[in-house]
Every structure is written in C-alpha cells, then in structure tokens.
Design a protein around this motif. Structure first.
Motif, PDB file in Angstrom:
ATOM      1  N   GLY A 419       6.433  -2.656  11.459  1.00 34.89           N
ATOM      2  CA  GLY A 419       5.451  -3.583  10.808  1.00 34.89           C
ATOM      3  C   GLY A 419       4.657  -2.607   9.948  1.00 34.89           C
ATOM      4  N   THR A 420       4.248  -1.201  10.238  1.00 28.55           N
ATOM      5  CA  THR A 420       3.725  -0.439   9.227  1.00 28.55           C
ATOM      6  C   THR A 420       4.231  -0.181   8.145  1.00 28.55           C
ATOM      7  N   SER A 421       5.601  -0.053   8.077  1.00 26.70           N
ATOM      8  CA  SER A 421       6.386   0.203   6.918  1.00 26.70           C
ATOM      9  C   SER A 421       6.410  -1.243   6.004  1.00 26.70           C
ATOM     10  N   LEU A 422       6.469  -2.246   6.417  1.00 29.32           N
ATOM     11  CA  LEU A 422       6.318  -3.502   5.838  1.00 29.32           C
ATOM     12  C   LEU A 422       4.961  -3.889   5.279  1.00 29.32           C
ATOM     13  N   LEU A 423       3.691  -3.423   6.098  1.00 30.41           N
ATOM     14  CA  LEU A 423       2.697  -3.316   5.544  1.00 30.41           C
ATOM     15  C   LEU A 423       2.198  -2.458   4.372  1.00 30.41           C
ATOM     16  N   VAL A 424       2.881  -1.485   4.414  1.00 29.15           N
ATOM     17  CA  VAL A 424       2.690  -0.396   3.152  1.00 29.15           C
ATOM     18  C   VAL A 424       3.477  -1.098   1.979  1.00 29.15           C
ATOM     19  N   GLU A 425       4.674  -1.445   2.463  1.00 29.61           N
ATOM     20  CA  GLU A 425       5.511  -1.978   1.244  1.00 29.61           C
ATOM     21  C   GLU A 425       5.047  -3.139   0.479  1.00 29.61           C
ATOM     22  N   LEU A 426       4.514  -3.978   1.493  1.00 29.74           N
ATOM     23  CA  LEU A 426       3.790  -5.135   0.793  1.00 29.74           C
ATOM     24  C   LEU A 426       2.703  -4.885  -0.166  1.00 29.74           C
ATOM     25  N   ALA A 427       1.807  -3.884   0.323  1.00 30.34           N
ATOM     26  CA  ALA A 427       0.644  -3.455  -0.497  1.00 30.34           C
ATOM     27  C   ALA A 427       0.897  -2.878  -1.952  1.00 30.34           C
ATOM     28  N   ARG A 428       2.236  -2.069  -1.846  1.00 28.01           N
ATOM     29  CA  ARG A 428       2.779  -1.528  -3.022  1.00 28.01           C
ATOM     30  C   ARG A 428       3.186  -2.626  -3.952  1.00 28.01           C
ATOM     31  N   THR A 429       4.012  -3.386  -3.271  1.00 30.18           N
ATOM     32  CA  THR A 429       4.621  -4.518  -4.146  1.00 30.18           C
ATOM     33  C   THR A 429       3.674  -5.289  -4.978  1.00 30.18           C
ATOM     34  N   ILE A 430       2.655  -5.850  -4.157  1.00 31.54           N
ATOM     35  CA  ILE A 430       1.304  -6.873  -4.847  1.00 31.54           C
ATOM     36  C   ILE A 430       0.761  -6.062  -5.729  1.00 31.54           C
ATOM     37  N   THR A 431       0.284  -4.660  -5.563  1.00 35.57           N
ATOM     38  CA  THR A 431      -0.478  -3.987  -6.531  1.00 35.57           C
ATOM     39  C   THR A 431       0.393  -3.686  -7.752  1.00 35.57           C
ATOM     40  N   ASP A 432       1.706  -3.548  -7.641  1.00 37.38           N
ATOM     41  CA  ASP A 432       2.580  -3.312  -8.744  1.00 37.38           C
ATOM     42  C   ASP A 432       2.623  -4.394  -9.576  1.00 37.38           C
ATOM     43  N   MET A 433       2.675  -5.702  -8.881  1.00 34.77           N
ATOM     44  CA  MET A 433       2.620  -7.083  -9.651  1.00 34.77           C
ATOM     45  C   MET A 433       1.338  -7.152 -10.475  1.00 34.77           C
ATOM     46  N   ILE A 434       0.372  -6.757  -9.967  1.00 30.91           N
ATOM     47  CA  ILE A 434      -0.847  -6.888 -10.503  1.00 30.91           C
ATOM     48  C   ILE A 434      -1.175  -6.010 -11.667  1.00 30.91           C
ATOM     49  N   LYS A 435      -0.693  -4.801 -11.651  1.00 30.97           N
ATOM     50  CA  LYS A 435      -0.643  -3.506 -12.664  1.00 30.97           C
ATOM     51  C   LYS A 435       0.350  -3.962 -13.670  1.00 30.97           C
ATOM     52  N   ASN A 436       1.478  -4.537 -13.334  1.00 31.15           N
ATOM     53  CA  ASN A 436       2.480  -4.114 -14.371  1.00 31.15           C
ATOM     54  C   ASN A 436       3.169  -5.882 -14.788  1.00 31.15           C
ATOM     55  N   ASP A 437       2.724  -6.615 -14.041  1.00 30.42           N
ATOM     56  CA  ASP A 437       3.458  -8.139 -14.432  1.00 30.42           C
ATOM     57  C   ASP A 437       2.329  -9.106 -14.513  1.00 30.42           C
ATOM     58  N   GLY A 438       0.945  -8.819 -14.598  1.00 32.06           N
ATOM     59  CA  GLY A 438       0.004  -9.770 -14.998  1.00 32.06           C
ATOM     60  C   GLY A 438      -0.490 -10.752 -13.875  1.00 32.06           C
ATOM     61  N   PHE A 439      -0.205 -10.487 -12.740  1.00 32.83           N
ATOM     62  CA  PHE A 439      -0.507 -11.278 -11.525  1.00 32.83           C
ATOM     63  C   PHE A 439      -2.024 -10.925 -11.124  1.00 32.83           C
ATOM     64  N   LYS A 440      -2.766 -11.995 -10.994  1.00 34.48           N
ATOM     65  CA  LYS A 440      -4.042 -12.077 -10.685  1.00 34.48           C
ATOM     66  C   LYS A 440      -4.562 -12.967  -9.549  1.00 34.48           C
ATOM     67  N   PRO A 441      -4.299 -12.578  -8.318  1.00 37.90           N
ATOM     68  CA  PRO A 441      -4.674 -13.110  -7.175  1.00 37.90           C
ATOM     69  C   PRO A 441      -6.191 -13.799  -7.496  1.00 37.90           C
ATOM     70  N   LYS A 442      -6.233 -15.147  -7.132  1.00 39.96           N
ATOM     71  CA  LYS A 442      -7.441 -15.700  -6.992  1.00 39.96           C
ATOM     72  C   LYS A 442      -8.739 -15.237  -5.548  1.00 39.96           C
ATOM     73  N   ARG A 443      -7.898 -14.755  -4.516  1.00 42.53           N
ATOM     74  CA  ARG A 443      -8.705 -14.450  -3.490  1.00 42.53           C
ATOM     75  C   ARG A 443      -8.069 -13.001  -3.085  1.00 42.53           C
ATOM     76  N   SER A 444      -9.077 -12.353  -2.434  1.00 43.07           N
ATOM     77  CA  SER A 444      -8.753 -10.846  -1.841  1.00 43.07           C
ATOM     78  C   SER A 444      -7.729 -10.860  -0.677  1.00 43.07           C
ATOM     79  N   ILE A 445      -7.073  -9.673  -0.746  1.00 46.51           N
ATOM     80  CA  ILE A 445      -6.083  -9.535   0.491  1.00 46.51           C
ATOM     81  C   ILE A 445      -6.586  -8.090   0.916  1.00 46.51           C
ATOM     82  N   VAL A 446      -6.773  -8.167   2.360  1.00 40.82           N
ATOM     83  CA  VAL A 446      -7.085  -6.790   3.146  1.00 40.82           C
ATOM     84  C   VAL A 446      -5.777  -6.437   3.923  1.00 40.82           C
TER      85      VAL A 446
END
Length: 767
Positions: A419-446
C-alpha cells in the motif's frame, strides 16, 4: 471602436445614433462639443417630467435624416457598415492578442479580471486514462517495494520513523510541500513476563503473539468452543442451552475482527477469549503467532472522540469499546493440544470442518479448565502521520484523501509495504502528469501515510483532530491497505455513493491475469454487487472515514477464495505473497494502482462529482421495509403499542427519495460547463454522507455515528435487531428505548433529505 463611434458621430453632424447610461465629453478636432447619451429608460423618466418638450427633442434626429437625399443616406449606411466591420476586426485581434500575453497592469481589478478569464486547461478523460496506464509502471512499483520493505517497523519505532522520512523525501522530490502530524498515543506491548495459557493445570505454552488493549489479568474457566465467535454462533449455543457465562471461549480467526469476537463473548459474560488460526483457513506454520488488537473502535482508546496531539491534557476517559475480559491468541499447535482433548457434546456439523490434527471439535465440558494470564503493559508512543498534497486548480478547498498504513508488527509486506509503495507511485504519476502533460485537477488530492494502523489508531487520530474541517471539505477517501492477498477474487467495500464509479472503473481496467478481459468481466459476472461488494466492517481501514467522519470511502483488494492470507503474523513476507498471488504480485499491484488512480482522477477531473446520491434511496428503502414488516408484526402480537407508527419514517424516506430525484433532475437540466453551478450542485452532493451521522449520539460514547454503515443502537440495523429482541422477549429488549431510537433515526434521515434538497426555500416535507 471609440474611433469608429467618433467617425459615425461626425457623419451625422454630431447627433447620437445610440444611447448608453453614461455622459461622455469628447474633444473632436479641437471642437469643445458636449454629447449627452441616455438609455431609453432615462428618456422615459424625463418624458414624464417634461412632456411635450422632451417629445420634440426626441424626434429631432429623424427630422434631420428626412432632409437628406436617398443617395446620401445609402452612402452613409454603407460607410457605417464598413466602419463597423473594421472596428470589429480591430477589437477582435486586440482582444486575442491580450489573451495570449501576460497582463502587467498596475490596476488590481484588471489583473483579477484577466485571471478569471484565463481558461483552466485539462486533458480529456481518454487522455488521462492512457497517461495513467503508461506512467504507472511495474518497474517503479517494484523499486518502491524494495525501498519500503522492512523487517521491523512497528508503530513508533525507529524503523517506522525511517520509513516516514523516506516518504517525506519522495513527496519533496515530486514538488510537494509535505508535512507531518505528531501524536502521542497509548498502546499495549507484551510485558517481560510472557502471557500464558494453562489447560487442566498444565502450561500449554507461551507465545510471541498478543492482543493489544486486552484486559491485563488472570482468569479461569471451563473451555467452550464457539466456532468463529460471531453473534449467530453464540445464538446457536443459546439455542442448545449452552451457558457461556464464566467460560473461556475458543474461537477461530477470520470472518470478523478480533475485537468483535471478544465483544460478542463479553456480552454473554464469558471470562476470557482464545483465538487461533485453523488450518482450514490458514496455510501457515503450526507455531506462527497472531498479533492484533481488541479495541471495539478505532483511535487511541484513552482519548475517545478527541485527538492525542502533543500531550494535550483531557479529562481522564476510556473508550467504551475496551474489553472487560482478557483475550489472547494461541498458535495452531497450542489450539490442537487443547481442542483435541475437549470433552462434552459434539459441536454442530458445520462447526466440525476444521483441520486441527486429532480433533473432534467438541464443545467442551466443566472438566476442561483453562487459565488465561495476560500481562500486557500500556506504553505511550510518538507516531507520525505523513502528508503530501496536490492542490486543485479551481476548487482547491475541496479534496480527497488517498491513504496507506505504514507500520506492521513484523515484515508486514502485504499489510503495509504494498500500500505504501502504491501511495508513493500514485503521487509520482499524478504529479508527473501535471508537470509534463498539462493535467490540471480541479480539486485537491491529499496523500497520507498512517502510523499505528495495526492498533487502528493513526488515521482516526487525524480525523478526530480535524473533523470539523474534513467533513465539510473532503468528498472521498480511498484506502490502499491490504490491496493484494491473492489473485482469484476481487472484493470491495464502499459507500453506496461510490458504487457506480467503482463499477465503471472496473469496466475500464484490464484484468491482471487475462488482458483480453476487463476486471468487471473477470470478477463481477451478471450481478456485480453480489459478486464484488461486501459490507464495510470494523476491520476495514476505510471504516473510520466512512462511519466516524461521514466521508464516502472505498477499500478494495485482490484476494484468495480458499485461504486467508497471514496478515498480522511474521509470515507476511514478499516470498509468501508471491505464493498467494501465483507470482503475479507486480501485475496485481499495477492493476490495483490503476483502479485507485482512475477513481481518483475521475473525482478530481470532472466538473461534477461522480457520487450517485440515488443509490442511498434503495438502501434506506430496504431498511424501512424490514422495519415496517417487523414493527407491524410486533403490534399484531401486542408487544408494541399501536401508537408507534411508521408514518413519519415513511415520510422521511419519501423526502430523501424526492430530494435525490430533484437533484438528479437539476443536474440533467444544468449547464455542467458552468463552474459556479457545478460547485453549488457538488456542495449538495457532499452533504449526504455527513448528514447520515446521527447528531443525537456522542462520539465519545458511540464513535461510529453513521445510521446506515455505523454501529450502535442508533443505526437502522440496530432497530431491526431490536425488533427481533422484542419478538423473543429477550432481556435486551426495551420498548421505550426502541421508540426513542426509532424517532431519532427518522429525523436523521429527514435531516439528510433537507441537506440534499439545497436551500431552505426548496424544501417541502410533511413532518
């Protein structure tokens, strides 16, 4: 456009052709002329005051036009059209250029307007799905599994803190600004003198395993076998006229939490409870010890309902969920030594399916005396919850939480490392989508990493600390705990609001073992709810979010049909997990990450929250139908007075039905591209779950206040059970208490309907 207006005014000898609310003073070619422009409404006001004079002035321009020749008028019209087109093109090109350049105006109002006009770009849903699948890789997950695996990371230990620091470091590299919450919680640890179990005066043995929050004492009693220790198991014993009072009850691990087993036995005045893993359920070594806790609740039981922040002083209190009797785990070998020698009558046929060697699974008799000695000590631990956040671009103050337990008694590979490994991987994946692919989530993720999850403490302490804020702003929660423990079954538990989103997600994710099929095709069948969904209970990590905080929650897992995974033992290792998953651990982890990731992206991407308020209509209606049938039956038998009427409960149910239907209709008829309109609708949707928390019970006395998914006398399930107790004339039956809880549950449903309906002037109920 101003220049065009000036030219037109010149053509018509300074007479205005259009009117505005404003007085404009213009200097045209050095001529100090004053042009006054008015709206027609202003003209009407003046006409009432000046009558005939105003009428004359209003027709002067028309008289002037009539003096011109048709050829001249035609030329003027063509000139006006030409100038209008030129002015429009100049304005359009100027506005387009302004949108593309950064506005550096000193005027704050202009800057604010420019920011409002700037569109928030986001990817299409199909693009997001493809990006998540591409960027969420087994290589990264495998790297995380190696980095976060640990032989020793008990809550509050140096190993636990080291993992917390690693996660903090990861969040920082992703561009987040992580933070931690520190809590000082009380937990049980084994004493120097080990816990012991004696059978017929002989020591069966000591064990490393123990149950935190057990009563620390020594008791004796005759042995009694009670299957899994469920409420129905004890009812069967009562039907057989077997007295539980004073007995040391032996029960199998599995099907429900250790705490519920002990509470069921304590309610019938058992003296102690011994819990063992039966070979029919567990494939582990005969000497493997079990660890767990028996607090019938979550959070620090010595600060019930409030947080354990920084040694904050509160009045002395204890959770009502702490057991009054001792409880202890024993190994398979120890269980076989006791149960193979039990006397008394044979147990029920269904209870004799166990596989302890040389054991007939008898119920036991008075000669089978057992002594249970528990010496656990209460200690204070400092724990850290670690957080990172991706802030939304539109509604940053609306957020969802993705959480995973970090600690474990032993290696805890499936319990916490995955679970911890998936938590970190999801954080990495989504932040990468924001930085490099133009994704802009409308709401926040904690993203949250919990400590003391083995004691059911970490997440609840955070919820208690920020409850007033979280239940207003948090719209969902996903738990990544225990997501993999097998490969041939997919199970989930969730708020009814999330059922539809989970089903659609399962249709979009490929099966990890058969890429030609979706998860839905592989595991759901024709009746997906029956095949996949299960009740949310105390043992689920999503339970405190759902039932204490009123936050719609989801927990899911790949599991095994035939064998229970050895959670809470030292056999929870990477090698054993590979055996249980047929060496598909990485594939299963990636699929689990896709499920959690797609649910998350859908909830933060769409203008409207994908939470189905109509699902609760059928859930509430089902409970109301059960209550109605049983209540009318009790009235016919004379056990309930005729003054107890279903009218108000039926009315409350109808109010919820109408409010849910009205909201769905409003959504259907709304412009879902209108951000403000969607925010208003989302606010109504977000009120549903929290409004089902009973406002009439104290969280100190009854932590899980949700009337549908919680526990306690205030719930709809408790009303059904109370009617059964009234039917049987049981000691627990209390007509006055039932009437009181019946009324309070009715108004809780009505209150939820009112919250869902929206504004007070939109409410129309008959209560």
């Amino acid at each position: 456009m101003d220049q065009a207006r000036t030219t037109i005014s010149k053509i018509f000898n300074g007479e205005p052709r259009s009117y505005t609310r404003f007085n404009l003073t213009q200097n045209m070619e050095g001529d100090n002329s004053h042009v006054e422009m008015k709206l027609s409404s202003d003209m009407d006001d003046e006409m009432e005051a000046n009558g005939e004079n105003q009428h004359k002035s209003s027709i002067l321009p028309r008289a002037t036009l009539n003096q011109r020749s048709p050829k001249t008028v035609c030329g003027f019209v063509i000139a006006i059209l030409f100038l209008f087109i030129i002015g429009y093109l100049i304005g359009y090109l100027s506005n387009k250029s302004t949108d593309k350049t950064e506005i550096n105006s000193d005027c704050p109002i202009l800057n604010e307007i420019a920011q409002v006009r700037e569109p928030v770009y986001s990817l299409d849903w199909s693009d997001l799905r493809a990006l998540l699948k591409k960027k969420l890789t087994t290589d990264n997950i495998n790297s995380n599994l190696k980095e976060f695996s640990s032989a020793s990371h008990q809550a509050g230990s140096s190993g636990d803190e080291a993992l917390a620091n690693k996660i903090m470091g990861k969040f920082k590299t992703f561009g987040m600004t992580p933070w931690t919450d520190e809590h000082y919680v009380k937990v049980h640890e084994p004493a120097v003198s080990k816990n012991r179990v004696l059978f017929r005066g002989n020591v069966v043995g000591t064990t490393e395993g123990y149950l935190a929050y057990s009563a620390a004492t020594t008791v004796q009693g005759a042995a009694l076998y009670a299957h899994y220790g469920r409420a129905e198991d004890f009812r069967r014993l009562q039907e057989l006229n077997v007295d539980v009072n004073g007995k040391v009850v032996l029960v199998r691990a599995g099907l429900l939490s250790f705490a519920e087993k002990v509470a069921n036995a304590a309610n019938l005045n058992a003296s102690a409870v011994l819990i063992y893993p039966d070979p029919v359920n567990y494939k582990i070594n005969e000497d493997t010890a079990l660890f767990g806790h028996v607090h019938l609740g979550t959070g620090d039981p010595y600060t019930p309902g409030f947080p354990s922040f920084n040694h904050t002083q509160f009045p002395p209190a204890e959770s009502s969920g702490l057991p009054r009797i001792p409880a202890q785990t024993i190994t398979m070998k120890q269980a076989a030594e006791i149960m193979s020698k039990l006397g008394g009558r044979n147990s029920l046929m269904a209870w004799s399916d166990g596989m302890l060697p040389n054991t007939m699974y008898r119920l036991g008799d008075d000669r089978d005396n057992i002594t249970v000695e528990v010496n656990n000590v209460l200690v204070q631990k400092k724990i850290h919850n670690v957080f990172g956040v991706i802030k939304g671009y539109i509604d940053a103050d609306r957020y969802m939480v993705i959480g995973a337990q970090r600690d474990a008694w032993g290696p805890g590979f499936a319990r916490s490392t995955v679970g911890t490994s998936l938590l970190v991987e999801l954080a990495r994946t989504i932040t990468d989508m924001i930085k490099n692919d133009g994704f802009k989530p409308k709401r926040s993720i904690v993203f949250a990493s919990w400590s003391a999850g083995e004691f059911g403490v970490g997440a609840t302490e955070w919820l208690e600390g920020y409850l007033t804020s979280l239940n207003l702003k948090t719209f969902s929660h996903i738990s990544l705990d225990e997501v993999i423990s097998g490969f041939d079954s997919f199970k989930a538990t969730a708020s009814p609001l999330l059922y539809g989103l989970l089903e659609s997600t399962m249709k979009q994710v490929s099966s990890p073992t058969d890429a030609t099929k979706s998860l839905h095709e592989q595991f759901a069948g024709s009746n997906w709810e029956k095949a996949v969904m299960e009740p949310m209970g105390l043992s689920h990590s999503a339970y405190p979010f759902q039932s204490f905080s009123g936050i719609p929650s989801l927990s899911f897992r790949f599991t095994s049909i035939s064998k229970s995974y050895p959670f809470g033992t030292f056999e929870d290792t990477d090698k054993n997990l590979e055996q249980y998953t047929s060496f598909n651990t990485l594939k299963l982890a990636k699929t689990a990450g896709e499920v959690a990731g797609l649910v998350t992206l859908r909830l933060v991407h769409d203008h409207l929250l994908k939470l189905n308020v109509e699902k609760y209509t059928s859930v509430i209606r089902n409970y109301v139908s059960q209550i109605r049938s049983k209540l009318e039956s009790r009235q016919m038998s004379g056990r309930l007075p005729s003054t107890v009427t279903m009218q108000w409960l039926l009315s409350a149910q109808g109010s919820y039905d109408r409010a849910a239907s009205a909201l769905v209709s409003a959504i259907r008829n709304s412009d879902l591209e209108d951000m403000e309109q969607c925010r208003i609708l989302n606010n109504r949707i977000m009120k549903v779950e929290g409004s089902l928390l009973s406002p009439y019970v104290s969280p100190r006395e009854s932590l899980f206040r949700h009337i549908v998914l919680g526990s306690g006398s205030h719930t709809l399930a408790a009303l059904v059970n109370h009617l059964e107790a009234i039917k049987g004339g049981l000691e627990s039956a209390d007509v006055d208490q039932f009437k009181n809880q019946f009324a309070l549950a009715t108004w809780t449903i009505q209150g939820c309907a009112n919250a869902l309906a929206g504004e007070v002037w939109d409410m129309d109920n008959e209560i």
